[in-house]
Design a protein around this motif. Structure first.
Motif, mmCIF file in Angstrom:
data_model
loop_
_atom_site.group_PDB
_atom_site.id
_atom_site.type_symbol
_atom_site.label_atom_id
_atom_site.label_comp_id
_atom_site.label_asym_id
_atom_site.label_seq_id
_atom_site.Cartn_x
_atom_site.Cartn_y
_atom_site.Cartn_z
ATOM 1 N N GLY A 1 0.817 -1.210 0.000
ATOM 2 C CA GLY A 1 0.000 0.000 0.000
ATOM 3 C C GLY A 1 0.849 1.258 0.000
ATOM 4 N N ARG A 2 1.904 1.259 0.782
ATOM 5 C CA ARG A 2 2.787 2.425 0.850
ATOM 6 C C ARG A 2 3.517 2.633 -0.478
ATOM 7 N N SER B 1 1.151 4.147 -2.968
ATOM 8 C CA SER B 1 0.878 5.552 -2.642
ATOM 9 C C SER B 1 2.026 6.451 -3.082
ATOM 10 N N ARG B 2 3.227 5.926 -2.985
ATOM 11 C CA ARG B 2 4.408 6.708 -3.350
ATOM 12 C C ARG B 2 4.657 6.688 -4.858
ATOM 13 N N PRO C 1 2.280 5.890 -7.759
ATOM 14 C CA PRO C 1 0.964 5.543 -8.317
ATOM 15 C C PRO C 1 1.001 5.018 -9.751
ATOM 16 N N GLU D 1 0.252 1.301 -10.542
ATOM 17 C CA GLU D 1 -1.078 0.697 -10.436
ATOM 18 C C GLU D 1 -1.483 -0.038 -11.701
ATOM 19 N N ARG E 1 -5.032 -2.406 -2.069
ATOM 20 C CA ARG E 1 -3.920 -1.707 -1.436
ATOM 21 C C ARG E 1 -3.518 -2.318 -0.106
#
Length: 215
Positions: free
Chosen positions: A72-73, A76-77, A79, A82, A204
């Motif tokens: 997940g981290r 987030s850092r 993207p 994805e 995530r």
């Protein structure tokens, strides 16, 4: 790409540990060059395959665990990952074992597949079992690929011991041309998959996806 012949001269038997480390990161091209060196007699082809096999296996197990605990981290850092993660999950839900056996050869998901499976709750033991087989196939394909490329060049230029630099140059040209072709074809296919919405939603949090069978 480093001068493989120079690395062999410098590290000799420790070169197998170099191969392990390179395969841990990725290293297809490196293993091909090392396979060519094995044909020349500078390396033992079977020890080379073993080093590449274990390096590739351990590397992907490491990325799997990173995805499981920090997926997940990471998303987030970064993207932009994805797309690759979602395509990976779509493909593993469709093909499961076949995908794990082949993802090392697929553009766009090669580097993201293992962490993507980890962050989406794919069973660790199941992944480890098939990843072990897949790494063996990968190591053999590229090591023997380099070996037989060098053998083919021997028929063209004669004794490769005196002309090994030309052999490595020839192998380099073939590898680069192949990678460019694969990159272009794979990139178009990968972008098409993302655009057409063939990918599944990205999870995530580790352990939330219902993929694979058993624990």
């Amino acid at each position: 790409m480093p001068d493989v012949a120079e690395l062999i001269r410098e590290y000799q038997n420790l070169f197998y540990f170099v191969t392990f480390g390179w395969a841990f990161i990725e290293g297809e091209s490196f293993v091909i060059f090392a396979g060519a060196a094995a044909f020349k007699g500078d390396l033992n082809i079977f020890l080379l395959i073993l080093a590449a096999w274990l390096g590739s296996f351990c590397g992907d197990q490491c990325w799997f665990l990173l995805g499981k605990h920090f997926g997940g981290r990471i998303l987030s850092r970064f993207p932009k990952l994805e797309g690759g993660v979602s395509v990976t999950m779509n493909m593993v839900q469709k093909y499961d074992v076949l995908f794990i056996l082949c993802f090392r050869f697929i553009y766009g998901v090669r580097n993201v597949a293992s962490p993507a499976l980890g962050m989406n709750g794919y069973p660790w033991r199941r992944f480890a079992f098939f990843n072990f087989i897949a790494a063996f196939v990968w190591a053999n394909c590229f090591a023997w690929g380099g070996f037989f490329l060098a053998k083919a060049f021997e028929h063209l230029i004669g004794d490769i011991s005196r002309n090994f630099g030309y052999v490595m140059l020839g192998v380099f040209v073939i590898v680069v041309c192949t990678l460019i072709f694969v990159h272009r074809v794979g990139k178009k296919r990968y972008r098409k998959m993302v655009r057409q919405g063939l990918a599944t939603p990205v999870r995530r949090e580790a352990g939330t996806a219902d993929v694979g069978k058993g624990k």
